[in-house]
Every structure is written in C-alpha cells, then in structure tokens.
Design an enzyme around this catalytic site. Sequence first.
Site, short mmCIF file in Angstrom:
data_model
loop_
_atom_site.label_atom_id
_atom_site.label_comp_id
_atom_site.label_asym_id
_atom_site.label_seq_id
_atom_site.Cartn_x
_atom_site.Cartn_y
_atom_site.Cartn_z
N GLY A 12 0.85 -1.19 0.00
CA GLY A 12 0.00 0.00 0.00
C GLY A 12 0.88 1.24 0.00
N GLY A 15 -0.31 4.64 -1.17
CA GLY A 15 -1.57 5.11 -0.56
C GLY A 15 -1.44 6.32 0.35
CG ASP A 16 -4.68 9.35 2.24
OD1 ASP A 16 -4.22 10.26 1.56
OD2 ASP A 16 -5.44 9.50 3.23
CG LEU A 17 -1.34 4.78 6.91
CD1 LEU A 17 -2.07 5.40 8.09
CD2 LEU A 17 -1.14 3.29 7.13
NE ARG A 46 -4.03 -4.55 -9.40
CZ ARG A 46 -4.57 -5.72 -9.70
NH1 ARG A 46 -5.31 -6.35 -8.82
NH2 ARG A 46 -4.37 -6.27 -10.88
CG ASP A 86 -2.19 -9.38 -8.47
OD1 ASP A 86 -2.68 -9.59 -7.35
OD2 ASP A 86 -2.69 -9.76 -9.54
CG ASP A 178 -5.08 1.87 19.26
OD1 ASP A 178 -4.91 3.11 19.25
OD2 ASP A 178 -6.15 1.35 19.61
CG HIS A 179 -3.10 6.65 15.59
ND1 HIS A 179 -4.37 6.24 15.30
CD2 HIS A 179 -3.20 7.98 15.83
CE1 HIS A 179 -5.19 7.29 15.34
NE2 HIS A 179 -4.50 8.36 15.66
CG HIS A 241 -8.21 5.07 18.64
ND1 HIS A 241 -7.14 4.29 18.25
CD2 HIS A 241 -8.68 5.64 17.51
CE1 HIS A 241 -6.98 4.39 16.93
NE2 HIS A 241 -7.91 5.20 16.45
C1 BG6 Z 1 -8.42 7.07 13.27
C2 BG6 Z 1 -9.83 7.06 12.78
O1 BG6 Z 1 -8.08 5.83 13.81
O2 BG6 Z 1 -8.27 8.08 14.25
C3 BG6 Z 1 -10.24 8.42 12.25
O3 BG6 Z 1 -9.98 6.10 11.75
C4 BG6 Z 1 -9.95 9.49 13.27
O4 BG6 Z 1 -11.62 8.42 11.91
C5 BG6 Z 1 -8.53 9.38 13.80
O5 BG6 Z 1 -10.14 10.75 12.64
C6 BG6 Z 1 -8.28 10.34 14.93
O6 BG6 Z 1 -6.92 10.30 15.29
P1 BG6 Z 1 -6.19 11.56 15.88
O7 BG6 Z 1 -4.79 11.11 16.11
O8 BG6 Z 1 -6.31 12.66 14.89
O9 BG6 Z 1 -6.92 11.90 17.16
#
Ligand code: BG6
Length: 478
Positions: A12, A15-17, A46, A86, A178-179, A241
């Site tokens: 990916g 991609g955006d992330l 891809r 792919d 889990d960020h 979260h």
């Molecule tokens: C993501 C969600 O995990 O966390 C988003 O998918 C959300 O919808 C985001 O906007 C919020 O994260 P943060 O770090 O901006 O508080």
Amino acid sequence: AKEKSAIFIIFGGSGDLAHRKLYPSLFRLYKSKVLKDHFAVIGTARRPWSDDYFRETVITSLEDYFDDDKEIMEEFAKHFFYQSHDVNDSEHYIALKNLAGKLDDQFEAGHNRVYYMAIAPRFFGTVAEHINSEGLKTKDGYNRLVIEKPFGRDLDSACELNGNISKAFPEDDIYRIDHYLGKEMVQDIPNIRANNPKLEQALNNKYVSNIQVTLAESIGVEDRGGYYETAGVLRDMIQNHVMQIIGAIASDDPKAKEAKVIHKNKCDLFASLKELSPEEVDTEFVRGQYDTDKTGEKKAYRQEDNVAEDSNIETFVAGKIEFNTDRWSGVPFYVRSGKRMPDKSSRIDIVLNDKVKELGIRPNSVVTLLIEKEDGNSILINGLNYKDAGQDFIEFPEEAEFDNAREAYESLIIDILSGNRVHFTLWDELRSTWKYIDTIRERWDSQTPEFPNYISGTMGPDAAEMLLERDGNSWIWD
Ligand code: BG6
C-alpha cells in the site's frame, strides 16, 4: 536512539496512510539519524510506478509537512524503491524477495525486514501468507509484521484475520497498530500513575466517582465515506482507541516495565468488561449521526460522498462501560467519541469523590489528562494547570521533556525497529473488546435509529447528557 537498520516493505506504498503518516515519520527518523545509511523502503502497490516517480510522490508529500532543504529530502528519497505488485501473484513476491535481498546487500541492512500492511484489511491475511510461503523471511535478521487498523469488523472477522496472520507469523513478530498507543500522553499515563502515589491510591472505586474518556473531532468523515460506512464510530474509535486509553488508566501495576506483564494486566482488565445484555445496550449506549450545521452549509453525514442516503451508520457514540473487578466495580467509565463536535479534543477526566479528603486531595477534584497538548497544559486539576491548581498531589516531568511535536507513528516505528511490543495490541485484548462491542453492534443493527439526530458542531444528541444526569453526573468537557 541509535541507528537502526532494516528493509521496509510497505504494502500500500502508494496510498494515503503511507504518504500522510509513514513517510513523514520515516523522514523525521532520518533527520534524527535513527535511520541513516542502513535502510531502504520498498513501496508496493498495483499501479506501475518507476522508482523516480515514487520518490517524487514521497518528496511532494514531505513538502506538505516540512520546510527542509529539498536536498535532504532527495537524499532521503534515494532510499526508496518501487515494485508494482498484485497481492495474489506469487511471482510478485519472489520479485519482492529478490529486490529486498539486493537492497539489503547494497545498504547493509542486517537482514532485517519490516512488512508493513498499509493496504485494505481484506488483503492482510493473503499478503502475510504469501510472505511466508514465498520465502521472503530472512534467516539471520528479524521479520516483523505490522498491521494497521481496522483489525476485523467484529469478533468473527477479527478471529479469522488473526488465524490467517498467525499461520504466517508468530505472535511475537506481529505488531498491531493502535496509533493512540503512540501518543506521548497515553504512553506517559503509567509513569504519571507510578510517580504520583496519591493519585494512584485514589484510582479505584473507593475514591473515583467516574472516569470520562472523550475523543471528539470537529471534522466530518471527509473523503473516507466508503470506509466509514463499513465502520461507524463504535468500530472506528471505541473498540480500539478508547479501550486502549482505558487500559492505560485502569489496568493494574503501572510500575510494570516488561511488555508481558503490562499486556497481561491489560488483558485481565478487558476480560473483566461487564457484558451488556441487548436491553442494556438501549440504556447504556447512545448513538448519533450528524446533520448539517446551524447555517445549513455543511453536509449532513447522509450527504457525504460514498455514503448511503439512508445510512444508519453512527458518527457519534456515548456509553457507560463498567468492569467486574474489585478495583473498579461500580465505577462508570463514560466514553464518548464523535465527528462534527465543537472542537478536536482528546481527554480523560477522572472525577474523584469526597472521600479523597483522607488522601489529602480536595474533595470532588477532577484530574484531566489532555492527550493532545494544544496549549501547554497537559494535566489539569479542576480545570487549571496542575502547577497552578493549589494542590500538589501531582508532579509531572518538565514540559520540555514532553514533546508533543513527536508524531505517534514516529515512536511506534522506533518501537518496531527495536522489537518493543509494549505499545501494540495483543490478540487477547482485541478478542475481549470485540466481544463487548459486538453486543452493541448487533443490538443496533436490529433497530432503526432516527437519524440524523444532532446538528454539526454540537455535543451530539441530548441522550448523551441524560446518560450521565441519570446517575447524578455530568460531562466535564461540555
Ligand atoms: C483514526 C480514525 O483511527 O483516528 C479516524 O480512523 C480518526 O476516523 C482518527 O479521525 C483520529 O486520530 P487523531 O490522532 O487525529 O486523534
């Protein structure tokens, strides 16, 4: 941290992330010399891109975040390579393996591999299995699999996904992101508890009236309508979260240092979530969906791109969670998250009762931990910076040490490169939290809500206030 070496394979990679989070974080690590000479990044996706084109996209996205000289960005980008891919084609994995091997020699990356899943979740299992079966793993370095959210959409799908990746990677090599666990305040919670004995002494059902976790956002779903329609805020924010934040504040033994012990304490806590009956879902949880704002300018959720006109997906949730443990039984954990609320705010409010007097804390004090430190006040007591609050039961490391500029992803990537799994989620934790969330989801799916039910820019539906008022409580952030 000292210099790390690895070959990153980012699935990916176009991609955006990857462009918004990973590449800027890798660049920060490059500037701080955690990544220096001995690393390379292979982006795969891809579309057929050349290395040069890929590098340009990386530099373009860096320019959104940094004003460094282009030269240093170009130096950094020389470590980037692209391989079109792919996910179902075995040949492509062999090509990847060969490229990774070649780059490993070229950059002397120590045979370490980080396989990063920044792709659609339905491919996680397939890719993990191919990495294994096509022999991408190296023998004399580490091989770590990084999984982005969402980890399943309910217990069954999470189980299936976990089964698939577990066939290919041992649990110790799996890093589930889990960020929020990469955010500095969330990481600091155990230290704050361990270093402030009075606060820690108060953290139980004898002294806590209730605990409130709010993750509010002012933005709507933006361009993520398609994903959001499969999720809703319950899956998007609460299952992961919010639960992890509760894990940090409520699990036992904040002094524990070892990942195994910390994880066990968290698993134990989540295993003691007080299950809801379907009828209790109606009284303990509230859902909402945003309408346009007061001026009628903003789109209602149902008008967003890729959202069904009659969508019943929730963009707001508030609920009361309880635990069956000696420490916490009887204490409501009120949780709340939503899009299109008045402000962005991520916070924990610990509402103490009047018995805390015997600990030398002013009765009914509220301790607030701000997860995003916008204004320099990261801990509040009764709404004031803890230093100015006139009570001294909290000490906190000097502000300078608390560097909010650090991206959550930056610290998580360092952890991955260091083999530190403390800030990642274990399967056991997910199993318990999904089980809990599934009850709510199933009940909601069996009923038709009256949506939309809150105006954009407000605190959500009135029922969210009632939820606390009924217990004689109220939201601290309102
Ligand atoms: C993501 C969600 O995990 O966390 C988003 O998918 C959300 O919808 C985001 O906007 C919020 O994260 P943060 O770090 O901006 O508080």
